[in-house]
Write an enzyme that holds these catalytic residues in place. Sequence first.
Site, short mmCIF file in Angstrom:
data_model
loop_
_atom_site.label_atom_id
_atom_site.label_comp_id
_atom_site.label_asym_id
_atom_site.label_seq_id
_atom_site.Cartn_x
_atom_site.Cartn_y
_atom_site.Cartn_z
N LYS A 54 -7.10 107.00 66.89
CA LYS A 54 -7.21 106.15 65.96
C LYS A 54 -8.21 104.83 66.47
O LYS A 54 -9.13 104.77 65.87
CB LYS A 54 -5.90 105.50 65.31
CG LYS A 54 -5.13 106.70 64.57
CD LYS A 54 -3.74 105.94 63.94
CE LYS A 54 -3.02 106.88 63.11
NZ LYS A 54 -1.49 106.43 62.87
N GLN A 98 2.96 102.87 63.72
CA GLN A 98 3.08 104.28 63.88
C GLN A 98 4.49 104.73 63.77
O GLN A 98 5.30 104.16 64.49
CB GLN A 98 2.55 104.26 65.20
CG GLN A 98 2.65 106.07 65.60
CD GLN A 98 1.57 106.82 64.89
OE1 GLN A 98 0.53 106.45 64.59
NE2 GLN A 98 2.21 107.86 64.30
N ASP A 121 -1.82 102.60 55.32
CA ASP A 121 -0.95 103.78 55.15
C ASP A 121 -0.59 104.42 53.89
O ASP A 121 -0.21 105.42 53.54
CB ASP A 121 0.23 104.00 56.16
CG ASP A 121 -0.10 104.72 57.24
OD1 ASP A 121 -0.87 105.55 57.31
OD2 ASP A 121 1.10 104.48 58.43
#
Length: 300
Positions: A54, A98, A121
């Site tokens: 990422k 995460q 997200d």
Amino acid sequence: MTATLIDGKAFAATVREKVAGHVARLKEEHGITPGLAVVLVGEDPASQVYVRSKGKQTVEVGMNSYEHKLDAGTSEADLLALIDTLNNDPAVHGILVQLPLPKHLDEDLVINAIDPAKDVDGFHISNVGLLGTGQKSMVPCTPLGCLMMLRDHHGSLSGMDAVVIGRSNIVGKPMAQLLLGDSCTVTIAHSRTKDLADVVRRADIVVAAVGRPEMVPGDWIKPGATVIDVGINRIDAPEKGEGKTRLVGDCHFDSCAAVAGAITPVPGGVGPMTIACLLANTVTACCRANGLTEPEGLTA
């Protein structure tokens, strides 16, 4: 194989190219650089690899990357304090924590502490509610990537019969909402659905996101249907040697590809789209935060 292969790796490269173009324009015309902050708690090997990827791709498209790596024993209070700092940092337009988190941390509490406008997200309860009611939201990355590939392959999805196998909050449920938003007739099925094979056989679009290796065989697929395989499962591969493994999807690729009109491979299908859509969401969040027109084609 008769099905057209939907190349997620190539499509993701196209999305990243579009993102890079928008980032360059934001810098040149407005003096703004989108920023993505990723928080990693602990040392889960898969998460570490994912976070590195990422960060690398964020920088490659010209955005600012902020990585925060915390010890596995980090307290909930300290993690929430970091999120509050990022929420109030104008240089940060997207925040991603995460998952999975260490067991002593409440994932729902942590996710819902993120500013919904920076929740790239798309997991915050506010974004879930906005998506479910057809309002502007941050959209979860994996379903968004699936939708982009379906739109690219079919053009209009209006009136198509879609079956989503899997009911997770991360993929199944938001995928169904996105397909409804594009005027599909949508069924959410799962491992306990009665006559699952018959349900799947009527679908023009099958999105498999159930997390069971090669669960969907070719004789479940309607001839000419489009199959989007979200599953990433590692299974034993004795043909490669003792102790070797290989990646497979939730669909049995060879038998499904012999019947389907189009199909995504595993690996190289949906997977690469997830990070590409994370970058797209960060640009979208940046534009919204600054009252600028959102880039076309990078969100639902």
